[in-house]
Design a protein around this motif. Structure first.
Motif, PDB file in Angstrom:
ATOM      1  N   ASP A 568       0.679  -1.120  -0.022  1.00 17.87           N
ATOM      2  CA  ASP A 568      -0.178   0.139   0.000  1.00 17.87           C
ATOM      3  C   ASP A 568       1.085   1.172  -0.075  1.00 17.87           C
ATOM      4  N   PHE A 569       1.914   1.252   0.985  1.00 14.23           N
ATOM      5  CA  PHE A 569       2.781   2.325   0.778  1.00 14.23           C
ATOM      6  C   PHE A 569       3.611   2.465  -0.540  1.00 14.23           C
ATOM      7  N   MET A 570       4.008   1.617  -0.944  1.00 15.09           N
ATOM      8  CA  MET A 570       4.901   1.770  -1.989  1.00 15.09           C
ATOM      9  C   MET A 570       4.078   2.426  -3.247  1.00 15.09           C
ATOM     10  N   LYS A 571       2.435   1.936  -3.445  1.00 15.88           N
ATOM     11  CA  LYS A 571       1.661   2.335  -4.427  1.00 15.88           C
ATOM     12  C   LYS A 571       1.622   4.051  -4.354  1.00 15.88           C
ATOM     13  N   ASN A 572       1.316   4.225  -2.850  1.00 17.64           N
ATOM     14  CA  ASN A 572       0.922   5.495  -2.540  1.00 17.64           C
ATOM     15  C   ASN A 572       2.136   6.627  -2.721  1.00 17.64           C
ATOM     16  N   GLY A 573       3.360   6.128  -2.440  1.00 21.72           N
ATOM     17  CA  GLY A 573       4.669   6.619  -2.724  1.00 21.72           C
ATOM     18  C   GLY A 573       5.186   6.589  -4.188  1.00 21.72           C
ATOM     19  N   ASN A 574       4.422   6.149  -5.017  1.00 26.40           N
ATOM     20  CA  ASN A 574       4.933   5.996  -6.619  1.00 26.40           C
ATOM     21  C   ASN A 574       6.135   5.180  -6.570  1.00 26.40           C
ATOM     22  N   ASN A 575       6.231   4.207  -5.828  1.00 22.54           N
ATOM     23  CA  ASN A 575       7.376   3.306  -5.744  1.00 22.54           C
ATOM     24  C   ASN A 575       8.858   3.892  -5.588  1.00 22.54           C
ATOM     25  N   LYS A 576       8.882   5.121  -5.108  1.00 18.87           N
ATOM     26  CA  LYS A 576      10.240   5.752  -4.923  1.00 18.87           C
ATOM     27  C   LYS A 576      10.367   5.660  -3.348  1.00 18.87           C
ATOM     28  N   ASN A 577       9.778   4.929  -2.855  1.00 23.71           N
ATOM     29  CA  ASN A 577       9.870   4.624  -0.914  1.00 23.71           C
ATOM     30  C   ASN A 577      11.263   3.824  -1.345  1.00 23.71           C
ATOM     31  N   VAL A 578      12.102   4.095  -0.036  1.00 22.27           N
ATOM     32  CA  VAL A 578      13.297   3.457   0.195  1.00 22.27           C
ATOM     33  C   VAL A 578      13.061   1.971   0.833  1.00 22.27           C
ATOM     34  N   PRO A 579      13.109   0.745   0.395  1.00 24.01           N
ATOM     35  CA  PRO A 579      12.422  -0.403   0.685  1.00 24.01           C
ATOM     36  C   PRO A 579      12.835  -0.731   2.242  1.00 24.01           C
ATOM     37  N   GLU A 580      14.104  -0.677   2.388  1.00 21.90           N
ATOM     38  CA  GLU A 580      14.814  -1.136   3.719  1.00 21.90           C
ATOM     39  C   GLU A 580      14.050  -0.330   5.029  1.00 21.90           C
ATOM     40  N   LEU A 581      13.723   0.805   4.581  1.00 18.94           N
ATOM     41  CA  LEU A 581      13.247   1.965   5.724  1.00 18.94           C
ATOM     42  C   LEU A 581      11.667   1.641   5.803  1.00 18.94           C
ATOM     43  N   LEU A 582      11.118   1.245   4.723  1.00 18.74           N
ATOM     44  CA  LEU A 582       9.523   0.904   4.553  1.00 18.74           C
ATOM     45  C   LEU A 582       9.569  -0.315   5.497  1.00 18.74           C
ATOM     46  N   ASN A 583      10.229  -1.303   5.356  1.00 22.39           N
ATOM     47  CA  ASN A 583      10.314  -2.559   5.986  1.00 22.39           C
ATOM     48  C   ASN A 583      10.523  -2.318   7.464  1.00 22.39           C
ATOM     49  N   LEU A 584      11.441  -1.441   7.440  1.00 24.03           N
ATOM     50  CA  LEU A 584      11.586  -1.176   9.039  1.00 24.03           C
ATOM     51  C   LEU A 584      10.349  -0.695   9.640  1.00 24.03           C
ATOM     52  N   LEU A 585       9.722   0.085   9.101  1.00 26.15           N
ATOM     53  CA  LEU A 585       8.744   0.737   9.744  1.00 26.15           C
ATOM     54  C   LEU A 585       7.467  -0.273   9.546  1.00 26.15           C
ATOM     55  N   ALA A 586       7.088  -1.103   8.592  1.00 24.84           N
ATOM     56  CA  ALA A 586       6.167  -1.986   8.703  1.00 24.84           C
ATOM     57  C   ALA A 586       6.081  -3.052   9.794  1.00 24.84           C
ATOM     58  N   ASN A 587       7.491  -3.425  10.114  1.00 27.28           N
ATOM     59  CA  ASN A 587       7.672  -4.459  10.870  1.00 27.28           C
ATOM     60  C   ASN A 587       7.961  -4.177  12.578  1.00 27.28           C
ATOM     61  N   ASN A 588       8.025  -2.811  12.795  1.00 25.77           N
ATOM     62  CA  ASN A 588       8.295  -2.308  13.961  1.00 25.77           C
ATOM     63  C   ASN A 588       7.231  -1.428  14.599  1.00 25.77           C
ATOM     64  N   VAL A 589       6.105  -0.949  13.762  1.00 20.48           N
ATOM     65  CA  VAL A 589       5.277   0.142  14.253  1.00 20.48           C
ATOM     66  C   VAL A 589       4.344  -0.650  15.285  1.00 20.48           C
ATOM     67  N   GLY A 590       4.162  -1.899  15.060  1.00 21.96           N
ATOM     68  CA  GLY A 590       3.087  -2.449  16.178  1.00 21.96           C
ATOM     69  C   GLY A 590       3.599  -2.576  17.505  1.00 21.96           C
ATOM     70  N   GLN A 591       4.946  -2.697  17.652  1.00 22.83           N
ATOM     71  CA  GLN A 591       5.707  -2.905  18.778  1.00 22.83           C
ATOM     72  C   GLN A 591       5.672  -1.559  19.471  1.00 22.83           C
ATOM     73  N   THR A 592       5.944  -0.423  18.713  1.00 18.97           N
ATOM     74  CA  THR A 592       6.337   0.680  18.969  1.00 18.97           C
ATOM     75  C   THR A 592       4.913   1.403  19.547  1.00 18.97           C
ATOM     76  N   THR A 593       3.777   0.951  18.924  1.00 19.43           N
ATOM     77  CA  THR A 593       2.357   1.433  19.448  1.00 19.43           C
ATOM     78  C   THR A 593       2.124   0.717  20.788  1.00 19.43           C
ATOM     79  N   ASP A 594       2.483  -0.406  20.996  1.00 19.96           N
ATOM     80  CA  ASP A 594       2.267  -1.259  22.397  1.00 19.96           C
ATOM     81  C   ASP A 594       3.167  -0.445  23.551  1.00 19.96           C
ATOM     82  N   TRP A 595       4.437  -0.385  23.166  1.00 21.13           N
ATOM     83  CA  TRP A 595       5.277   0.464  24.073  1.00 21.13           C
ATOM     84  C   TRP A 595       4.762   1.835  24.271  1.00 21.13           C
TER      85      TRP A 595
END
Length: 967
Positions: A568-595
């Motif tokens: 969803d984010f890649m589509k919204n960002g016209n595929n110019k997103n930096v993949p490693e940073l986007l993965n970092l967000l997608a895989n860690n935002v849940g834990q951050t929210t719980d924290w």
């Protein structure tokens, strides 16, 4: 030994000045079309010469296409020698040294001043001026020829009998352009690093020295004028200027000459630093530069100004306005006479001021009687002793979000107490306003107080509230406005300290970094330039992506995945997103929210539930209770109960580097002047975006309304990309543009998104200036924006009935739009921005908005038929959002314009949030998190994503540092 005004002063060349006074170079704009000297110019200078140690003749172009303004004097050819000889002779015969300023305007030599010739410059970079032409980049041969032109200009000055020349290295002309990283983007020996950029100025100086030597001219004076800083980014900063001056000092200058409007000026770049530049100059000058007199200029009118300037550390004073108004200025101050602030409008011919200069100096020309009356009134008001009707008066202080109840108590002669109920205001955002300003007003018994940084609207509201109370108490508030401002004591203390982690910026990313680092047992210092922490999140609607959190699952979404979010984010960002940073967000935002929930104590709006948004295939956005300021309130409480050391109203000045280029600390300065030199194992930049810095924005983004915090100036980017640190950047041309802004002042917006989300669940239409629906109102922001930007006027309108306008009005309060604001805009009824039209009927509404009347009525009728039939035949608005017909009036149209706050570009970091330099190498000790990082969102960010990234990356940066410490 104290310097005396009328001391003689021997210069390095051997020349002796009879006193410490220059007449400053001031443009008369009165030369012939070819730059030749007129009799009018000669008389003007002759009339003012004689008493000053030296007269510095205004800038003279050294090449015929080098004029920076009309009527400029030329010294570009031998046929000009006759005219400038007359000028030099007139000055010297009167008794002053005659100096002449040499310059070329470079990229500021606009074609209309130079017979249509294309300007030249170190690089093809246009000046940041309206309609500035792009200059032609100079070749190596042209650069060498230009240096020779300065030398030839000096040779003509010697032949004309001048006692010296002043190299004009200021005012954005060509010598400064070569030294500026904004105008000089070269990669050869004339550009790139600071040493190469300084080469042109040094070579010009050496070429002039060579001419002097060959001419066997004894005691010939050579000075250098400089602008201490540039506002451009990248641009010259004061430390760059000191490098240049220290280098020039090795080449036998006679003096260096500040170019600025006031001799007590502090930085125009670091506006939070009140230390005078002359003080900084004295502290940073080399032993060679210390032997060279420094000339101060600007605001020197009375004798006491001269004495103060010399006391501050200047060796010579350069006077402009004084000599214009009083040609015998030296005699006047010698006799301790007061020099008038203005020139009498009837005395132009007596003062021998050429007409173009007279027109230019109109700001200092006045009718003496009017000015006298004005000054007398101020003087009279300052002597008034106010008497108040004793008691307490209830008024309102207009805050950021609401009008706040305020009680002001008076005794007979004093304001005794100012009490504000700011419980409805954004927590922390303006709390310094309601603490500090009342204290300053009461202590100084004055309304002449400065707004608190970052809270100007609340500051203004409080001051105006007290003004109203003063009126109710029977006194004249104008008396309080002319009383002196409270004095801020400048502290010269330097504090050296040590910590584990320095975090620069107290927004969402900085708060998350600080709390997580503290939790992990690290010593933390959090630096924030404003009077509160919270940053942009404090005034946002307060939405956050919560994918993978316990809260998302509790609210019924159990099948969302990082992979879906990534897509969803890649589509919204016209595929110019930096993949490693986007993965970092997608895989860690849940834990951050719980924290955030469990550790920080942030509360989310579970009652409101997950938001249904077109950008997301799964519902994954949730609001904070009470919006952004609800989050900030919880975060501030946690910070207050942690071990985090918080330095508010303290500005980061400079990263400290070791010999290997590793970041080892920070220099910061409090608003009082106290300097902090902090050593640390790591620094995290969490300084936010650059949306309020036009110099860093692309041309297209600069045209869009800005609705972010005024503090979004990109200081972290500037600090990290400066020479020596050399951090890399990416995607700097992009910003997150939303389609739902209202223009509250020129160039600035507020957001209606909170209101839009609520009303568009049931009805509400988006129409263009023809009264026609043009888009599915429940489409993604991205899709709505595309349609909005296609409109000729880049404006749509949201149409609401009374029921839904009432809902809308309440919901937009979270975005800082108060009911009072809306009532005021409704009173204007579309005559000014923001346009809030209202009428009892759709026909009348269309008439007010200059829409075809039948068109708007037909649009509403057609939409209502879709609601009845359960199908939007035009734009496929989902059935669940076709809940209600547009009902009875009154009806409202609210403008919808593109707005942005968040910038997409920023620093390059790796997946450990370490900053990477232009060579692709990690800068040890330097981390970044939040909006200052570029690339995670690509060209655009979906709703709730930026807060999620700020908090997640902030937390992860702290964890990366802790992990590295363990190794």
């Amino acid at each position: 030994m104290a310097k005396e005004i009328f001391d003689k002063l021997k210069l390095k060349s051997g020349a002796t000045l009879k006193n410490r006074i220059f007449m400053a170079p001031m443009t008369t704009q009165s030369a012939f079309y070819d730059g030749g000297i007129t009799d009018e110019i000669v008389k003007y200078y002759e009339h003012r010469a004689g008493e000053a140690g030296a007269i510095v003749v205004e800038s003279c172009f050294v090449e015929k296409h080098g004029r920076g303004f009309p009527g400029a004097i030329g010294i570009d050819s031998d046929d000009k020698i006759y005219g400038v000889t007359k000028l030099a002779t007139a000055i010297k015969n009167s008794g002053s040294k005659a100096l002449i300023q040499l310059y070329h305007a470079g990229r500021m030599a606009w074609p209309e001043y130079n017979g249509g010739a294309e300007p030249v410059a170190p690089s093809p970079v246009a000046a940041l001026r309206p309609n500035a032409p792009v200059p032609r980049e100079m070749s190596e041969e042209q650069i060498l020829a230009m240096i020779q032109m300065f030398a030839d200009g000096a040779k003509r000055a010697i032949k004309a009998g001048f006692d010296g020349v002043e190299i004009h290295g200021a005012n954005t002309f060509i010598v400064q352009q070569f030294f500026s990283p904004h105008s000089n983007r070269r990669e050869d020996r004339w550009g790139g690093n600071r040493e190469n950029r300084a080469r042109f100025a040094i070579e010009v100086l050496e070429a002039i020295k060579k001419v002097v030597k060959e001419s066997k001219k004894e005691n010939f004076i050579i000075g250098y004028r400089f602008s201490p800083e540039e506002l451009e980014i990248p641009g010259i900063r004061f430390e760059d200027t000191m490098y240049l001056l220290n280098e020039l000092a090795k080449h036998d200058l006679d003096y260096v000459h500040f170019s600025m409007g006031i001799y007590t000026r502090s930085s125009i770049v670091d506006t939070d630093d009140p230390e005078e530049l002359i003080t900084q100059f004295l502290a940073r000058r080399s032993s060679e530069l210390a032997k060279i007199p420094v000339v101060g200029v600007g605001g020197i009118l009375q004798r006491k100004d001269v004495e103060e300037a010399l006391k501050l550390g200047y060796d010579i004073v350069s006077v402009g306005k004084g000599f214009l108004i009083e040609p015998r200025w030296v005699s006047a101050i010698k006799a301790d006479k007061a020099v008038p602030d203005f020139a009498d409008k009837n005395l132009q011919h007596e003062l021998l001021i050429p007409a173009p200069l007279w027109d230019f100096m109109s700001y200092m020309v006045s009718d003496p009687e009017i000015e006298k009356a004005k000054h007398e009134r101020i003087k009279k008001l300052q002597q008034v002793k106010l008497e108040f009707k004793e008691g307490s008066y209830d008024v309102e202080a207009r805050g950021h979000n609401n009008s706040l109840p305020m009680k002001v108590t008076f005794s007979k002669n004093k304001i005794e107490k100012i009490e504000v109920d700011n419980s409805e205001e954004s927590e922390g955002l303006s709390e310094q306003v309601f603490k500090r300003l009342p204290k300053q007003i009461i202590e100084g018994q004055t309304l002449n107080v400065d707004a608190i940084s970052g809270a100007s609207s609340s500051s203004k509201g409080l001051i105006e509230g007290v003004e109203e109370a003063v009126k109710l108490a029977g006194a004249d508030p104008e008396v309080l406005y002319v009383r002196p401002k409270p004095v801020v004591k400048w502290v010269k203390e330097v504090v050296e300290e040590e910590t584990d982690v320095i975090i620069i910026g107290g927004g969402a990313a900085g708060i998350a970094s600080a709390l997580r680092a503290d939790e992990l047992g690290l010593r933390v210092t959090l630096i924030e330039k404003q009077s509160f922490i919270g940053g942009a999140i404090s005034i946002s609607g307060g939405n956050q992506v919560v994918i993978g959190s316990k809260l998302q699952k509790e609210l019924g979404v159990t099948d969302d995945t990082p992979e879906l979010m990534f897509e969803d984010f890649m589509k919204n960002g016209n595929n110019k997103n930096v993949p490693e940073l986007l993965n970092l967000l997608a895989n860690n935002v849940g834990q951050t929210t719980d924290w955030l929930t469990d550790y920080v104590g942030v509360e989310y709006d579970l009652k409101g539930g997950l938001h249904v948004l077109a950008e997301y295939r799964k519902d994954r956005e949730l609001a904070y209770n009470h919006g952004g300021h609800g989050f900030a309130g919880a975060a501030r409480n946690k910070i207050a109960n942690s071990n985090v050391r918080l330095l508010l109203q303290t500005k980061a000045k400079e990263l400290i580097l070791d010999n290997n280029g590793n970041v080892t600390g920070l220099i910061a300065r409090e608003e009082t002047g106290r300097k902090h030199i902090i050593s640390a194992k790591a620094v995290i930049l969490t300084t936010g975006g650059y949306g309020n810095n036009k110099q860093l924005l692309s041309k297209e983004l600069g045209k869009v309304l800005f609705y972010g915090t005024k503090s979004s100036n990109g200081e972290g980017l500037v600090m990290a990309t400066k020479e020596g640190v050399d951090a890399a950047t990416r995607l700097m041309e992009y910003g997150k543009i939303y389609p739902n802004g209202i223009e509250v002042s020129k160039g600035y917006a507020k957001s209606t998104i909170g209101g839009n989300i609520v009303v568009l669940r049931e009805n509400g239409l988006l129409v263009n200036k023809f009264g026609v629906r043009v888009v599915n109102e429940r489409a993604s922001n991205h899709d709505i924006l595309d349609v909005l930007m296609e409109q000729e006027d880049q404006t749509l309108y949201i149409l609401l009935d009374q029921e839904h306008f009432d809902i809308f009005k309440e919901a937009v309060a979270e975005g800082g739009i108060s009911e009072q604001d809306i009532e005021r805009w409704l009173d204007n009824n579309g005559e000014t921005t923001p346009q809030f039209f209202h009428a009892d009927t759709l026909e009348k509404l269309a008439e007010l908005a200059h829409m075809p009347q039948e068109s708007l009525s037909q649009t509403v009728s057609r939409y209502n038929s879709f609601v009845k039939n359960g199908k939007d035949e035009d734009f496929n608005r989902e059935l669940r959002f076709l809940q209600k017909e547009v009902g009875s009036g009154p009806y409202y149209l609210v403008e919808q314009k593109p707005r942005f706050a968040t910038t997409m570009g920023g620093l390059v970091v790796n997946d450990s949030l370490e900053v990477v330099n232009k060579k692709g190498t990690v800068i040890n000790g330097l981390y970044a998190a939040g909006e200052v990082v570029g690339g995670v969102m690509g060209t655009d960010s979906p709703s709730g994503a930026n807060n999620a990234w700020a908090l997640t990356s902030g937390k992860l940066a702290a964890e990366s540092i802790k992990s590295k410490f363990k190794k």
